[in-house]
Design a protein around this motif. Sequence first.
Motif, mmCIF file in Angstrom:
data_model
loop_
_atom_site.group_PDB
_atom_site.id
_atom_site.type_symbol
_atom_site.label_atom_id
_atom_site.label_comp_id
_atom_site.label_asym_id
_atom_site.label_seq_id
_atom_site.Cartn_x
_atom_site.Cartn_y
_atom_site.Cartn_z
ATOM 1 N N ARG A 15 0.729 -1.156 -0.070
ATOM 2 C CA ARG A 15 -0.022 0.106 -0.058
ATOM 3 C C ARG A 15 0.953 1.394 -0.042
ATOM 4 O O ARG A 15 1.694 1.271 0.847
ATOM 5 N N SER A 17 2.164 4.772 0.886
ATOM 6 C CA SER A 17 1.558 5.768 1.895
ATOM 7 C C SER A 17 2.868 6.905 1.898
ATOM 8 O O SER A 17 3.873 6.590 1.581
ATOM 9 N N ARG A 229 -9.379 -1.989 5.852
ATOM 10 C CA ARG A 229 -9.465 -1.938 4.333
ATOM 11 C C ARG A 229 -9.952 -0.908 3.742
ATOM 12 O O ARG A 229 -9.200 -0.148 2.920
ATOM 13 N N GLY A 232 -7.437 2.215 4.575
ATOM 14 C CA GLY A 232 -6.221 2.022 3.665
ATOM 15 C C GLY A 232 -6.547 2.691 2.178
ATOM 16 O O GLY A 232 -5.887 3.100 1.440
ATOM 17 N N ARG A 233 -7.871 2.256 1.949
ATOM 18 C CA ARG A 233 -8.217 2.649 0.389
ATOM 19 C C ARG A 233 -8.479 4.309 0.313
ATOM 20 O O ARG A 233 -8.218 5.043 -0.935
ATOM 21 N N ASN A 236 -3.650 8.175 2.187
ATOM 22 C CA ASN A 236 -2.375 7.749 1.988
ATOM 23 C C ASN A 236 -1.466 8.100 3.082
ATOM 24 O O ASN A 236 -0.132 7.876 3.103
ATOM 25 N N ILE A 268 -1.578 -3.299 4.619
ATOM 26 C CA ILE A 268 -2.134 -2.305 5.384
ATOM 27 C C ILE A 268 -1.652 -2.385 6.927
ATOM 28 O O ILE A 268 -1.547 -3.319 7.682
#
Length: 425
Positions: A15, A17, A229, A232-233, A236, A268
């Motif tokens: 992910r 970030s 979830r 996290g989507r 960032n 995540i």
Amino acid sequence: MQEPKPIELALPRVRESLRSEVVWGSRVVAVGGGAPVVVQSMTNTDTEQAVETALQVKELALAGSEMVRITVNTPEAAKAVPYIREQLDRMGIDVPLIGDFHFNGHRLLTEFPDCAQALSKYRINPGNVGKGDKHDRQFGQMIEAAVRWNKAIRIGVNWGSLDQELLASMMDENSRRAVPWDAKPVMYEALIASAIGSAKLAESMGMPARQIALSCKVSGVRDLIAVYRELGRRCNYPLHLGLTEAGMGTKGTVASSTALGVLLQEGIGDTIRVSLTPAPGESRTQEVVIASEILQSLGLRTFVPSVTACPGCGRTTSTTFQELTQQIDDFLRAQMPVWRVRYPGVEHLKVAVMGCIVNGPGESKHADIGISLPGTGEAPAAPVFIDGEKRMTLRGENIATDFQKVVEDYIAQRFTAAPSAAISA
Ligand code: SF4
């Protein structure tokens, strides 16, 4: 005929970030932005007791905690923080301290600038920084301190202390839907809205986005997975991951490992804490051990040599096998604060302790160093395998001590000693 394809490796997803930096002196702990997942923990001492708290922070840091949070709940606790920091610096422990603030953080961070400076990061719970028009003002005071002293923050939402005004307004909005949602998804939305909304508010007040981490902690495994979830989507920011109020012992360990394991495998979580309730007399460091083991078992980090052991069965009727496994595991862990510095790379060592001839030699050959103990009815001899080759056979009463010595010699030979290792155990 079509060529068979190799089975895909179960690599964790990534992910993207921002990268937050939590700093004390020359120690920089990076959170997010592709940095390894960071282990953190929290003390359970009274922060006003500076010496006791500093000693527990040291214990947690030596166990592998890379950041340690302490509660800052009273003016006396705020006054103790610089002394705690000083004690740690004197002991050579440069682990960054995170201040946990609720209700009066705006006052403590403003009235005790030495406390604000001695901390490396502030945890702000937007659910209890004040109600109505006080909320933004008091939240703003905490952000002002973070900007002024150049500190990172975590917006830490918890469903036990969720912003009730926000939740009520989202419940109202939901009731006006043609088909209202169940209460749970509304709660999920409220948690995420509180976290992201507060982060945006902090940014509008001058807080750099890269210095903000978020968390939305709940106590149900599936709830945590659903919320993170989505969190996290939708952003960032780096994410602090943990199952709140996980409980004690086996229950707390299993629940945390299950929830964190699923999410970490999906990429995540940039820093984790296992919120375990210690049994009376149990060391606080257990939460650090579990957090490290979660990351190590997923292949995300390597902290200590791994010990592969079979579960034992009807072929292992004596307790020798269990005792040796326990002894080797304890020995390797206890040595790590020193070995980590003296023998760089030793954490990648793989040791196998097996109960009988069925899988013993095979599994031992896969390890760097392995021992296959005699099962019931087998000759009282334990072959030792080093780098896949059988090198010796141990016999007699002292197999455990002899094997420990073999492991120590192997480590000293294989991992070159660092020249002037500054060891602070
Ligand atoms: S290796 Fe031997 S003792 Fe261990 S579980 Fe397998 S059969 Fe049982």
